[in-house]
Write a protein that holds these residues in place. Structure first.
Motif, short mmCIF file in Angstrom:
data_model
loop_
_atom_site.label_atom_id
_atom_site.label_comp_id
_atom_site.label_asym_id
_atom_site.label_seq_id
_atom_site.Cartn_x
_atom_site.Cartn_y
_atom_site.Cartn_z
N GLY A 20 7.28 -7.60 -4.07
CA GLY A 20 7.80 -6.29 -4.43
C GLY A 20 7.38 -5.83 -5.82
N THR A 28 -2.10 -1.89 -7.86
CA THR A 28 -2.20 -0.67 -8.67
C THR A 28 -3.21 -0.87 -9.80
N GLN A 32 -6.67 1.13 -10.04
CA GLN A 32 -6.89 2.07 -11.15
C GLN A 32 -8.17 1.73 -11.91
N GLN A 38 -10.05 7.58 -6.14
CA GLN A 38 -9.25 7.52 -4.92
C GLN A 38 -7.80 7.17 -5.23
N ALA A 39 -7.60 6.24 -6.18
CA ALA A 39 -6.25 5.75 -6.44
C ALA A 39 -5.34 6.85 -6.99
N GLY A 41 -5.49 10.03 -6.00
CA GLY A 41 -5.30 11.12 -5.05
C GLY A 41 -6.52 12.00 -4.84
N LEU B 131 10.45 2.43 -7.25
CA LEU B 131 11.01 1.07 -7.26
C LEU B 131 11.59 0.72 -5.89
N MET B 134 8.81 -0.07 -3.52
CA MET B 134 8.13 -1.35 -3.79
C MET B 134 9.07 -2.53 -3.63
N PRO B 199 -3.92 6.72 -2.04
CA PRO B 199 -3.59 6.59 -3.46
C PRO B 199 -2.83 5.29 -3.77
N GLN B 200 -2.95 4.86 -5.00
CA GLN B 200 -2.19 3.71 -5.48
C GLN B 200 -1.97 3.92 -6.97
N SER B 201 -0.90 4.64 -7.31
CA SER B 201 -0.62 4.88 -8.72
C SER B 201 0.88 4.92 -8.90
N LEU B 202 1.31 4.90 -10.14
CA LEU B 202 2.74 4.96 -10.41
C LEU B 202 3.19 6.39 -10.73
N ASP B 203 2.26 7.36 -10.65
CA ASP B 203 2.64 8.75 -10.83
C ASP B 203 3.42 9.23 -9.62
#
Lengths: 156, 569
Positions: A20, A28, A32, A38-39, A41, B131, B134, B199-203
């Motif tokens: 988790g 991430t 990044q 792509q990451a 968007g 959170l 995840m 996408p893979q971001s924390l935004d």
């Protein structure tokens, strides 16, 4: 039963930390660094302004652009902060009425199915060539347009 | 239907079959406790986990001990997730500032993810903090699948052993399934998804100004990491409201292939691993052929029904050439929407790339029916294998009755105790589904939630309870399920569908492990031949499906004929 409680709680905690936190944060970080476009968007940037995402459809009403499919998102069409399909059933009067009106709006007796129905996400970035032919704006297509299986309604 | 469409379907299925053997053999090694190529890295981590948790990995459990372990772990997971969802507003990684979930929604969601259902009464991008996505949902996507694998392995060991009561150690199976199987696969698949545009971001989101000057807020987040395990663990819970129809969850035709391959491979490989572990790969292949045959037929049925289009729309001027496009995405088309719908319900995945509620009546009937069969094609990770084995036990029993011999499966005599437990497990689904549907179809608190009235309204309710009890999670989304009545009863249906099935299965495993393994004689009914494959398909259809026929007749079947007659509601 008591002998089960300690492993249940401890393993839940440990596996939560690994799957988790560690796993999504590591992905991430890697994404990044290795694939930032792509990451984040697949943003399309024109002279410093974000004009959209490569993958997300947008609503266009001016004749020089490809018009997208109808969208079921609320309160506005192509609301990419709250995706939604219509979820209306095949025998729903609401569906038949809405689609009938959309066909009428094209000004032709028949319309391509994608041109008058809402997509699953409400953000479908593609339309079919068939839909272009049905659209009244099709006459304004650039002459150099090559035939493809689908056309984008997102800024590419 | 087109040749290209069928070629795509064939391509995906062949890709899965190619992957099944290596992954199946790998999993057989993992759950036999043998060394694998990941052991140098993972074995120390694993030992550390056991030391902290006070687990002695070599000490195995009886069926009851194993079941108590499953229940204790699921209980811990439920409370952990429930509390997290309730208090997400006080915790970090909540960029949109979402409130904590209401008690009934938090209960429903916690049960949903702990039972590997992933029914979603909420829209992800408008409800869940990063959170919660995840540390709450992704975690359960891993461990609920690992729990299913554990139970399947306990049942597998029962067929391997004789004269013992031990079935393995749940804590070891859980840890190994997570660390050795699901986590490495998820890392690979998540990164592949990112390259395709997930996408893979924390935004939380970014704002775009369109060429016409309008503002478009585009939600993003840590999507790829959840999308990968959502498919591999046959969970199905999407990051976004519209699941894998959303272009960020499933951006291209290629990501769609990968999604279907990811969801099918682990479950199918477990069936192969079963064959390997009980010493008969032919048995594994026979069980796999059952699932392949039924999946291809189901896909064909949906593909045909959807390609035909909706005659009510044709009547108002829609060109039927593209088929029924309401609720579908152009980049997937009819073939890949049909395959996705069949696979997601043949498994207990429940992710969708087209809105099932907008499928034609017959196109929607197939996913509904596949879930009612108990999701054994090849079913959820773990739960599919043990579901399939319960049907195999029933099939040899029926075969035994026909020829007047004591039924045997893999050398184990199937007797009264196993039969009673198998029937108990199989009856949970109709009891839960039909019971709750009947109440909801007549009570106001049930019918108020219907979007499309008429026969489709019954289908919406029937689909909801079927999806919950079968631990699928897909929906006829027209139904407003985020109400106290539906959140509570669907939660109960999910709990019954998971645990009232899983405990009898472990009891069967306990009984079978004690029995001696009889030698194969000329009187043994071979269970690795086409005859058995045919028999098993028949049993699954008759026992799994027939009991739902009256309900299906009142829902999708009536709706089909009403549609042909030109009536709408």
């Amino acid at each position: 039963m008591l002998t089960q409680i300690r492993p249940a709680i401890v393993l839940f905690g440990l596996l939560s930390a690994v799957t988790g936190l560690l796993y999504p944060l590591a992905i991430t970080g890697a994404a990044q660094v290795a694939f930032p476009a792509q990451a984040n968007g697949s943003r399309v940037i024109d002279e410093g302004t974000i004009i959209g995402s490569d993958l997300i459809g947008q609503n266009f009403s001016q004749p020089q652009y490809f018009w997208p499919r109808p969208s079921a998102t609320g309160p506005d069409a192509y609301n990419a902060a709250a995706s939604s399909g219509s979820n209306v059933g095949p025998t729903g009067a609401a569906l038949i009425e809405r689609v009938g009106e959309a066909v009428t709006a094209t000004g032709k007796p028949t319309a391509s199915a994608d041109a008058v129905t809402t997509s699953g996400s409400g953000l479908d970035p593609h339309i079919t060539p068939k839909m272009l032919q049905h659209r009244s704006s099709a006459s304004r297509l650039p002459a150099a347009l090559t035939p493809r299986s689908s056309y984008p309604c997102s800024p590419m | 239907m087109s040749l290209i469409g069928w070629l795509q379907i064939g391509f995906v299925l062949v890709a899965v079959l190619v992957l099944v053997r290596p992954l199946g053999l790998y999993m057989a090694r993992v759950f036999s406790g043998e060394r694998t190529f990941l052991s140098p890295v993972l074995a120390p981590v694993e030992r550390g986990f056991y030391a902290l948790a006070g687990v002695k990995p070599e000490r195995e459990q009886s069926w009851l001990g194993y079941a108590l372990g499953v229940l204790a772990f699921s209980t811990a997971g439920f409370f952990g997730l429930y509390v997290l969802l309730r208090v997400q507003n006080y915790l970090p990684l909540n960029p949109q500032g979402f409130a904590g979930l209401a008690p009934d929604l938090a209960f429903n969601t916690a049960v949903s993810f702990v039972t590997n259902t992933n029914w979603q009464s909420y829209g992800g991008e408008t409800t869940m903090s990063h959170l919660s996505q995840m540390l709450g949902l992704t975690v359960q996507n891993f461990v609920s699948a690992a729990t299913g694998i554990g139970v399947a392995m306990a049942l597998t060991r029962a067929f391997m052993r004789s004269g013992v009561s031990e079935l393995g150690n749940f804590w070891v199976d859980l840890t190994r399934a997570t660390l050795y199987v699901l986590l490495p696969l998820a890392i690979v698949v998540a990164l592949a998804f990112v390259t395709m545009g997930v996408p893979q971001s924390l935004d939380a989101s970014f704002v775009a100004t369109t060429l016409e000057g309008a503002q478009q807020t585009i939600a993003t987040g840590p999507v790829a990491s959840q999308e990968a395990i959502k498919q591999l663990g046959t969970n199905g819970g999407g990051f976004f409201n519209t699941n894998a129809a959303h272009p960020f969850e499933n951006p291209t035709a290629f990501s769609n292939y990968l999604q279907i391959i990811a969801m099918l491979t682990v479950s199918s490989a477990l069936v192969y691993a079963f064959g390997q572990m009980v010493g008969s790969r032919r048995q594994g292949c026979a069980l796999l052929s059952v699932t392949v045959i039924m999946l291809v037929v189901s896909t064909g049925a949906i593909y045909w029904a959807e390609s035909f289009g909706n005659p009510l729309l044709t009547a108002v001027g829609v060109d039927p050439m593209l088929g029924n496009m309401e609720g579908k995405e152009v980049r997937f088309g009819q073939a890949m929407s049909a395959l996705y719908a069949a696979v997601t319900t043949g498994l207990s995945n429940g992710g969708v790339n087209a809105m099932h509620g907008s499928l034609t009546p017959l196109g929607g009937l197939v996913p509904l029916f596949l879930m009612q069969l108990g999701e054994v094609l090849p079913g959820g990770v773990g739960s599919g294998l043990y579901g399939l084995l319960v049907f195999a036990i029933l099939a040899v029993f029926v075969a035994g009755l026909m020829v007047g011999r004591t039924p045997e499966f893999l050398g184990k005599k199937i007797e009264a105790r196993e039969m009673k437990l198998a029937m108990l497990a199989v009856l949970i689904l109709p009891l839960t589904i039909l019971g709750f549907t009947a109440v909801s179809a007549v009570a106001e608190w049930g019918t108020n939630s219907i979007l499309t009235p008429g026969p489709h309204g019954l289908s919406e309710i029937l689909y909801a309870y079927t999806s919950a009890a079968a631990n699928n999670g897909s929906a006829f989304g027209g139904l407003t399920a985020n109400t106290p009545w539906y959140n509570t009863t669907l939660g109960i249906a999910m709990l019954l569908g998971r645990f009232a099935y899983l405990v009898p299965v472990l009891a069967i495993a306990g009984a079978i492990a004690k029995k001696p393994r009889a030698a194969v004689s000329s009187g043994t009914f071979p269970t690795d031949r086409p005859l058995f494959v045919g028999l098993l398909i028949g049993i699954i259809l008759i026992l799994g499906g027939l009991q739902f026929f009256p309900a299906l007749a009142l829902g999708p079947i009536v709706e089909h004929f009403v549609m042909l007659a030109g009536q709408s509601f």
